[in-house]
Motif scaffolding. Structure first.
Motif, PDB file in Angstrom:
ATOM      1  N   CYS A  57       0.837  -1.205   0.000  1.00  0.00           N
ATOM      2  CA  CYS A  57       0.000   0.000   0.000  1.00  0.00           C
ATOM      3  C   CYS A  57       0.872   1.255   0.000  1.00  0.00           C
ATOM      4  CB  CYS A  57      -0.926  -0.018   1.216  1.00  0.00           C
ATOM      5  SG  CYS A  57      -2.028   1.403   1.326  1.00  0.00           S
ATOM      6  N   ASP A  58       1.919   1.249   0.820  1.00  0.00           N
ATOM      7  CA  ASP A  58       2.835   2.398   0.879  1.00  0.00           C
ATOM      8  C   ASP A  58       3.513   2.626  -0.469  1.00  0.00           C
ATOM      9  OD1 ASP A  58       2.200   2.736   3.536  1.00  0.00           O
ATOM     10  OD2 ASP A  58       3.978   1.694   4.283  1.00  0.00           O
ATOM     11  N   ASN A  59       3.720   1.533  -1.222  1.00  0.00           N
ATOM     12  CA  ASN A  59       4.319   1.638  -2.556  1.00  0.00           C
ATOM     13  C   ASN A  59       3.288   1.918  -3.643  1.00  0.00           C
ATOM     14  OD1 ASN A  59       6.901   1.121  -1.580  1.00  0.00           O
ATOM     15  ND2 ASN A  59       6.699  -1.106  -1.837  1.00  0.00           N
ATOM     16  N   LYS A  60       2.028   2.153  -3.200  1.00  0.00           N
ATOM     17  CA  LYS A  60       0.917   2.496  -4.105  1.00  0.00           C
ATOM     18  C   LYS A  60       0.619   1.386  -5.117  1.00  0.00           C
ATOM     19  CE  LYS A  60       1.896   7.439  -3.695  1.00  0.00           C
ATOM     20  NZ  LYS A  60       0.962   7.568  -2.569  1.00  0.00           N
ATOM     21  N   GLN A  61       0.803   0.133  -4.684  1.00  0.00           N
ATOM     22  CA  GLN A  61       0.508  -1.006  -5.539  1.00  0.00           C
ATOM     23  C   GLN A  61      -0.893  -1.571  -5.306  1.00  0.00           C
ATOM     24  OE1 GLN A  61       4.706  -2.708  -4.541  1.00  0.00           O
ATOM     25  NE2 GLN A  61       4.008  -3.820  -6.364  1.00  0.00           N
ATOM     26  N   LEU A  62      -1.490  -1.269  -4.147  1.00  0.00           N
ATOM     27  CA  LEU A  62      -2.842  -1.712  -3.826  1.00  0.00           C
ATOM     28  C   LEU A  62      -3.446  -0.762  -2.802  1.00  0.00           C
ATOM     29  CD1 LEU A  62      -2.289  -2.991  -0.833  1.00  0.00           C
ATOM     30  CD2 LEU A  62      -1.723  -5.050  -2.091  1.00  0.00           C
ATOM     31  N   ASN A  63      -4.733  -0.940  -2.554  1.00  0.00           N
ATOM     32  CA  ASN A  63      -5.428  -0.175  -1.516  1.00  0.00           C
ATOM     33  C   ASN A  63      -5.727  -1.107  -0.341  1.00  0.00           C
ATOM     34  OD1 ASN A  63      -5.515   2.252  -2.971  1.00  0.00           O
ATOM     35  ND2 ASN A  63      -7.369   1.624  -4.052  1.00  0.00           N
ATOM     36  N   LYS A  64      -5.157  -0.817   0.805  1.00  0.00           N
ATOM     37  CA  LYS A  64      -5.377  -1.646   1.990  1.00  0.00           C
ATOM     38  C   LYS A  64      -6.725  -1.279   2.614  1.00  0.00           C
ATOM     39  CE  LYS A  64      -2.845  -3.267   6.095  1.00  0.00           C
ATOM     40  NZ  LYS A  64      -3.822  -2.988   7.145  1.00  0.00           N
ATOM     41  N   VAL A  65      -7.527  -2.298   2.929  1.00  0.00           N
ATOM     42  CA  VAL A  65      -8.825  -2.090   3.572  1.00  0.00           C
ATOM     43  C   VAL A  65      -8.930  -3.055   4.748  1.00  0.00           C
ATOM     44  CG1 VAL A  65      -9.969  -1.311   1.463  1.00  0.00           C
ATOM     45  CG2 VAL A  65      -9.978  -3.744   2.029  1.00  0.00           C
ATOM     46  N   HIS A  66      -9.972  -2.881   5.556  1.00  0.00           N
ATOM     47  CA  HIS A  66     -10.175  -3.772   6.696  1.00  0.00           C
ATOM     48  C   HIS A  66     -10.332  -5.212   6.213  1.00  0.00           C
ATOM     49  CE1 HIS A  66     -11.434  -5.142  10.621  1.00  0.00           C
ATOM     50  NE2 HIS A  66     -12.503  -5.705  10.073  1.00  0.00           N
ATOM     51  N   GLY A  67      -9.493  -6.095   6.699  1.00  0.00           N
ATOM     52  CA  GLY A  67      -9.589  -7.512   6.364  1.00  0.00           C
ATOM     53  C   GLY A  67      -8.884  -7.924   5.096  1.00  0.00           C
ATOM     54  N   GLY A  68      -8.202  -6.987   4.422  1.00  0.00           N
ATOM     55  CA  GLY A  68      -7.525  -7.366   3.180  1.00  0.00           C
ATOM     56  C   GLY A  68      -7.081  -6.176   2.368  1.00  0.00           C
ATOM     57  N   ALA A  69      -7.207  -6.291   1.042  1.00  0.00           N
ATOM     58  CA  ALA A  69      -6.758  -5.218   0.155  1.00  0.00           C
ATOM     59  C   ALA A  69      -7.527  -5.277  -1.156  1.00  0.00           C
ATOM     60  CB  ALA A  69      -5.265  -5.330  -0.109  1.00  0.00           C
ATOM     61  N   LEU A  70      -7.592  -4.141  -1.849  1.00  0.00           N
ATOM     62  CA  LEU A  70      -8.269  -4.014  -3.134  1.00  0.00           C
ATOM     63  C   LEU A  70      -7.285  -3.579  -4.198  1.00  0.00           C
ATOM     64  CD1 LEU A  70     -11.509  -2.051  -2.124  1.00  0.00           C
ATOM     65  CD2 LEU A  70     -11.261  -4.513  -2.428  1.00  0.00           C
ATOM     66  N   SER A  71      -7.582  -3.925  -5.435  1.00  0.00           N
ATOM     67  CA  SER A  71      -6.801  -3.457  -6.567  1.00  0.00           C
ATOM     68  C   SER A  71      -6.894  -1.942  -6.681  1.00  0.00           C
ATOM     69  CB  SER A  71      -7.324  -4.113  -7.851  1.00  0.00           C
ATOM     70  OG  SER A  71      -6.804  -3.470  -8.989  1.00  0.00           O
ATOM     71  N   LYS A  72      -5.841  -1.321  -7.174  1.00  0.00           N
ATOM     72  CA  LYS A  72      -5.868   0.125  -7.414  1.00  0.00           C
ATOM     73  C   LYS A  72      -6.898   0.486  -8.467  1.00  0.00           C
ATOM     74  CE  LYS A  72      -3.286   2.944  -6.154  1.00  0.00           C
ATOM     75  NZ  LYS A  72      -3.389   3.906  -5.025  1.00  0.00           N
ATOM     76  N   SER A  73      -7.207  -0.453  -9.371  1.00  0.00           N
ATOM     77  CA  SER A  73      -8.204  -0.184 -10.410  1.00  0.00           C
ATOM     78  C   SER A  73      -9.622  -0.284  -9.879  1.00  0.00           C
ATOM     79  CB  SER A  73      -8.027  -1.161 -11.577  1.00  0.00           C
ATOM     80  OG  SER A  73      -8.363  -2.471 -11.185  1.00  0.00           O
ATOM     81  N   TYR A  74      -9.777  -0.860  -8.664  1.00  0.00           N
ATOM     82  CA  TYR A  74     -11.092  -1.112  -8.114  1.00  0.00           C
ATOM     83  C   TYR A  74     -11.521   0.075  -7.256  1.00  0.00           C
ATOM     84  CZ  TYR A  74     -14.404  -4.988  -7.780  1.00  0.00           C
ATOM     85  OH  TYR A  74     -15.472  -5.823  -7.933  1.00  0.00           O
ATOM     86  N   GLN A  75     -11.733   1.193  -7.935  1.00  0.00           N
ATOM     87  CA  GLN A  75     -12.122   2.401  -7.230  1.00  0.00           C
ATOM     88  C   GLN A  75     -13.043   3.209  -8.122  1.00  0.00           C
ATOM     89  OE1 GLN A  75      -8.629   4.860  -6.593  1.00  0.00           O
ATOM     90  NE2 GLN A  75      -7.584   3.828  -8.267  1.00  0.00           N
ATOM     91  N   SER A  76     -13.660   4.228  -7.559  1.00  0.00           N
ATOM     92  CA  SER A  76     -14.718   4.946  -8.268  1.00  0.00           C
ATOM     93  C   SER A  76     -14.221   5.663  -9.515  1.00  0.00           C
ATOM     94  CB  SER A  76     -15.393   5.955  -7.331  1.00  0.00           C
ATOM     95  OG  SER A  76     -14.461   6.880  -6.830  1.00  0.00           O
TER      96      SER A  76
END
Length: 248
Positions: A44-63
């Motif tokens: 997440c710090d390297n901006k490779q994914l979005n960290k969320v509660h319980g796991g992580a989401l793809s950077k493309s998986y956003q509004s």
């Protein structure tokens, strides 16, 4: 397993399935929960994914759905162009969420005329750009991980629909196990969508083939069309050639 190997594995899972769960990674990589949390935080710090509660989401998986962040975008556009051939004038269509479905909607012809029921607010936003498309957003609880409406209210609404066609992405598909996923609530949602449509099409990049996850959605026999970026004659699809399943 070295840290880089764990990170590479996590990113592959993210790219394929758009999300990962910490609990799944702990079992798959046989490391502690603290180790996975640190891995996800570093990525997440390297901006490779979005960290969320319980796991992580793809950077493309956003509004915003920045096209540059969509994994295997060219393959998904190829899939979209094939899927458009299934849509006929005036159809009633149930349509899911996810990056492949978003790419499908972006490829629609400007004059498309159909009624779309969708569980995804982001798909609804893209559909709203077409003047002749009627868009009905299914409501319910909102899944921060899958970014779709789910729960009893959503399922009850879907159960009342008699659609001509259901268009869904998938996390995994296997010739024997069929469609599978990891989220119990989303599984029930997809089952209801398939049951509420006369015909159904699964849109799937080939990297998701021959994978089985822990929860069953539907056998291949319940699907009418399988659409990948591969030519329909590709030998990689041979195990999926069953009666009543058309491969595009």
């Amino acid at each position: 397993m070295l840290k880089k190997e764990r990170h590479d594995y996590i990113m592959r899972q993210i790219n394929l399935h758009n999300r990962v769960l910490t609990s799944d990674l702990v079992q798959l990589l046989t490391v502690s929960e603290d180790t996975i949390r640190r891995d996800l935080q570093e990525l997440c710090d390297n901006k490779q994914l979005n960290k969320v509660h319980g796991g992580a989401l793809s950077k493309s998986y956003q509004s915003t759905f920045d096209d540059s962040q969509v994994y295997a975008r060219d393959a998904k556009i190829n899939i979209a162009k094939k899927a458009i051939s299934l849509i006929k004038e005036g159809m009633v269509i149930l349509i899911g969420g996810g990056t492949t479905i978003i790419e499908l909607v972006k490829q629609f012809p400007e004059n498309i005329h159909a009624t779309f029921f969708t569980i995804s607010p982001f798909v609804a936003i893209e559909l709203a750009k077409y003047p002749r498309a009627e868009v009905i957003l299914i409501g319910g609880l909102f899944s921060k991980n899958s970014q779709v409406a789910y729960g009893a209210n959503a399922i009850n609404q879907l159960a009342e629909i008699n659609a001509d066609l259901c268009l869904l992405g998938t996390s995994a598909i296997h010739p024997k196990e069929g469609l599978t996923d990891t989220d119990w609530e989303i599984n029930h949602l997809k089952k209801t969508m398939l049951n509420s449509s006369r015909r159904s099409a699964i849109l799937c990049i080939s990297e998701k083939m021959n994978i089985t996850l822990r929860l069953k959605v539907a056998p291949l026999q319940n699907i009418d069309y399988l659409i990948t970026e591969l030519p329909a004659t590709d030998a990689k699809l041979d195990d999926y050639r069953i009666k009543n399943l058309q491969i595009l």
